[in-house]
Design a protein around this motif. Structure first.
Motif, mmCIF file in Angstrom:
data_model
loop_
_atom_site.group_PDB
_atom_site.id
_atom_site.type_symbol
_atom_site.label_atom_id
_atom_site.label_comp_id
_atom_site.label_asym_id
_atom_site.label_seq_id
_atom_site.Cartn_x
_atom_site.Cartn_y
_atom_site.Cartn_z
ATOM 1 N N HIS A 1 0.845 -1.201 0.000
ATOM 2 C CA HIS A 1 0.000 0.000 0.000
ATOM 3 C C HIS A 1 0.878 1.248 0.000
ATOM 4 O O HIS A 1 2.119 1.144 0.077
ATOM 5 N N ARG B 1 -2.809 -10.064 15.829
ATOM 6 C CA ARG B 1 -3.385 -10.265 14.497
ATOM 7 C C ARG B 1 -4.137 -11.579 14.468
ATOM 8 O O ARG B 1 -3.776 -12.518 15.175
ATOM 9 N N ASP C 1 8.176 2.428 12.834
ATOM 10 C CA ASP C 1 7.649 1.426 13.781
ATOM 11 C C ASP C 1 8.512 0.156 13.810
ATOM 12 O O ASP C 1 8.338 -0.698 14.667
ATOM 13 N N LEU D 1 3.849 7.513 7.219
ATOM 14 C CA LEU D 1 2.815 8.300 6.551
ATOM 15 C C LEU D 1 1.522 8.101 7.339
ATOM 16 O O LEU D 1 1.129 6.958 7.607
ATOM 17 N N LYS E 1 -1.453 5.771 11.460
ATOM 18 C CA LYS E 1 -0.543 5.231 10.445
ATOM 19 C C LYS E 1 -1.379 4.674 9.285
ATOM 20 O O LYS E 1 -2.335 3.931 9.517
ATOM 21 N N LEU E 2 -1.023 5.063 8.067
ATOM 22 C CA LEU E 2 -1.753 4.528 6.901
ATOM 23 C C LEU E 2 -1.311 3.100 6.692
ATOM 24 O O LEU E 2 -0.123 2.844 6.480
HETATM 25 N N1 LIG Z 1 2.119 4.369 6.758
HETATM 26 C C1 LIG Z 1 3.387 3.963 6.636
HETATM 27 N N2 LIG Z 1 4.390 4.868 6.513
HETATM 28 C C2 LIG Z 1 5.680 4.458 6.376
HETATM 29 N N3 LIG Z 1 6.055 3.165 6.352
HETATM 30 C C3 LIG Z 1 5.102 2.227 6.477
HETATM 31 C C4 LIG Z 1 3.721 2.573 6.607
HETATM 32 N N4 LIG Z 1 3.002 1.423 6.689
HETATM 33 C C5 LIG Z 1 3.890 0.411 6.613
HETATM 34 N N5 LIG Z 1 5.140 0.882 6.488
HETATM 35 C C6 LIG Z 1 6.389 0.113 6.422
HETATM 36 O O1 LIG Z 1 6.303 -0.831 5.374
HETATM 37 C C7 LIG Z 1 7.069 -1.987 5.726
HETATM 38 C C8 LIG Z 1 6.245 -3.223 5.520
HETATM 39 O O2 LIG Z 1 5.118 -3.164 6.347
HETATM 40 P P1 LIG Z 1 4.099 -4.374 6.433
HETATM 41 O O3 LIG Z 1 3.404 -4.521 5.130
HETATM 42 O O4 LIG Z 1 4.748 -5.583 6.914
HETATM 43 O O5 LIG Z 1 3.142 -3.924 7.544
HETATM 44 P P2 LIG Z 1 2.099 -2.740 7.636
HETATM 45 O O6 LIG Z 1 1.527 -2.287 6.360
HETATM 46 O O7 LIG Z 1 2.738 -1.814 8.571
HETATM 47 O O8 LIG Z 1 0.949 -3.585 8.210
HETATM 48 P P3 LIG Z 1 0.084 -3.368 9.432
HETATM 49 O O9 LIG Z 1 -0.666 -2.084 9.208
HETATM 50 O O10 LIG Z 1 -0.773 -4.588 9.345
HETATM 51 O O11 LIG Z 1 1.026 -3.340 10.594
HETATM 52 C C9 LIG Z 1 7.509 -1.778 7.179
HETATM 53 O O12 LIG Z 1 8.828 -1.310 7.173
HETATM 54 C C10 LIG Z 1 6.578 -0.711 7.686
HETATM 55 O O13 LIG Z 1 7.149 0.076 8.710
#
Ligand SMILES: Nc1ncnc2c1ncn2[C@@H]1O[C@H](COP(=O)(O)OP(=O)(O)OP(=O)(O)O)[C@@H](O)[C@H]1O
Ligand SMILES: N[C@@H](Cc1ccc(O)cc1)C(=O)O
Length: 445
Positions: free
Chosen positions: A44, A85, A209, A238, A245-246
């Motif tokens: 995403h 989860r 995170d 983001l 957090k998106l």
């Molecule tokens: N909104 C965001 N802004 C910046 N980095 C992000 C964001 N969402 C995810 N990431 C980063 O993308 C990488 C992959 O994330 P991953 O798909 O495993 O989990 P996620 O989208 O954070 O899922 P969830 O919301 O279920 O925790 C990680 O390094 C995470 O920190």
């Protein structure tokens, strides 16, 4: 200029660095990795922020690895989550891993061609073979439990595991933390150590995170290889306008897969972003030259209502993620749904005075048929009263809700409000439906 310095300059100028473990131009970075768990079928927009530093390393000639965490996904990363989860079926996890794998493959070539279009200052021309996509199950499959515990366990202090943010916040929460979630950091640390030993990877990237999980890895590698130079780099997160957090957990993800978020919707997401977010994303998510970013922002400032930053941002992200053809389509769709002059069927047109002919029904159908907001009305439902039809097409959740909105004047078909809940949608026609702020294209075949 060294390629690491070139890369760090890009990351700094684009505000892509939240934190690092003293990563400086004099460091010796070999290869870089970023992981994502296959907890959905697509990456995403939030993931794209974390992916962009990896992209800059790739474009500066560093080998990069994207790790699909199909093993780690079985434990569930507790980082940034208030609850555990849900367990995912193995078939879903495999299907998600396959589709993320294909998505990353497509992204790597689309990003490279986009970077060339942007005249990216490559330190050295990258080749697509320098972007590897791997699954962490490939090294856990044959790893025996005792081997894992005896190679990782002695190097990890329980007090440090318990002190990580992802653990402390959850230990204090009503739902607590499962043992599987506590051990998640050990697997991500082992991934780093495996990639260090087998592929000379010595920089891991992630969203902010991920700091705890990434530094668990740098700690493990340093303990097992006292002379190792290993680094961590995190990006800002983001967030939505409400500060969330998106992503997947918050349920507000904007997917990169065009089957889940079509190119028009991805384009519109950025067009309608708040100004400050759009300026940040222009820096972080595009590869436009740094000097041009400043010019675009200065031009935008002169008349913010023109949304110049938004237009550059939306078109660059769609171009980078979905490709040139998809961008052209999204821009035509945007003109038809938001242009300046009224046109037939509730569409708009850019410049009818120039005598351009408006697209025919089959042409419009072809332009919109893959959008999530395109709905067909087949013979089995075509005679339904309007309120029921809107319920059947899942535009409203009940007939009562649809009726209320119709009577309040919130629903229009073409350019006319429909105030009669028994109105019959005309046969063999196609119209834009506006339901409050939402837009649909209804097509009775
Ligand atoms: N909104 C965001 N802004 C910046 N980095 C992000 C964001 N969402 C995810 N990431 C980063 O993308 C990488 C992959 O994330 P991953 O798909 O495993 O989990 P996620 O989208 O954070 O899922 P969830 O919301 O279920 O925790 C990680 O390094 C995470 O920190
Ligand atoms: N823990 C990361 C994904 C990840 C998985 C395995 C890794 O080795 C690295 C990162 C997240 O959930 O965002």
């Amino acid at each position: 200029m060294s390629r690491l310095l070139a890369c760090l300059k890009q990351l700094q100028a684009r505000s892509l660095i939240h934190n690092t473990t003293l990563l400086q131009p004099s460091c010796n970075v070999n290869s870089v990795y970023l992981g994502a768990d296959p907890t959905a079928a697509s990456l995403h927009v939030g993931n794209l922020v974390a992916l962009m530093p990896l992209v800059h390393f790739f474009l500066n000639g560093f080998p990069v690895f994207t790790v699909i965490g199909d093993a780690t996904a079985q434990l569930g990363d507790p980082s940034g989550r208030s609850t555990s989860r849900k367990q995912m079926a193995e078939t879903t996890r495999t299907a998600n891993s396959n589709s993320i794998h294909n998505q990353l493959k497509d992204l790597s070539s689309s990003i490279l061609s986009y970077a060339q279009d942007c005249n990216y200052p490559f330190s050295q021309m990258p080749s697509s073979s320098q972007w590897s996509i791997v699954r962490n199950s490939s090294w856990y499959e044959n790893l025996k439990l005792l081997k894992f515990l005896s190679s990782v366990g002695p190097h990890v202090r329980v007090s440090q595991m318990l002190a990580r943010d992802s653990v402390t916040t959850r230990l204090q929460s009503p739902s607590g933390l499962s043992f599987a979630e506590l051990t998640y950091q050990l697997l991500q640390a082992y991934d780093y150590s495996y990639l260090y030993e087998n592929h000379s990877v010595n920089l891991q990237i992630g969203g902010s995170d991920q700091w705890g999980n990434i530094t668990a890895g740098t700690d493990l590698v340093r303990r097992t290889h006292p002379n190792a130079n290993v680094y961590a780099l995190t990006t800002p997160l983001l967030t939505s306008s409400s500060g969330q957090k998106l992503g997947k957990s918050a349920g507000n993800a904007i997917w990169l897969d065009p089957k889940l978020t079509d190119s028009y919707s991805l384009y519109q997401y950025f067009i309608s972003a708040p100004d400050d977010l759009a300026c940040k994303c222009l820096d972080m998510l595009t590869l436009l030259p740094l000097e041009q970013l400043e010019q675009i922002k200065a031009e935008h400032e002169k008349d913010p209502s023109q949304r110049i930053v938004h237009k550059y941002l939306a078109s660059n992200v769609v171009r980078m993620v979905h490709g040139k053809k998809a961008l052209e389509l999204a821009q035509i769709q945007t003109k038809l749904l938001h242009g300046a002059h009224q046109a037939p069927f509730g569409f708009y047109s850019e410049a009818p005075q120039q005598g351009d002919s408006f697209p025919s029904l089959p042409e419009i159908r072809a332009l919109f048929k893959d959008c999530k907001f395109y709905r067909t009305i087949d013979s089995s439902i075509k005679d339904q009263p309007f309120s029921r039809l809107l319920r059947t097409l899942q535009i409203y959740t009940s007939r009562k809700e649809a009726t209320e909105h119709i009577l309040s004047g919130a629903v229009s078909l073409g350019h006319k409000p429909i105030l009669d809940s028994n109105y019959k949608f005309p046969d063999n026609s196609l119209f834009v439906l506006r339901a409050g702020k939402r837009t649909f294209v209804l097509d009775s075949l």
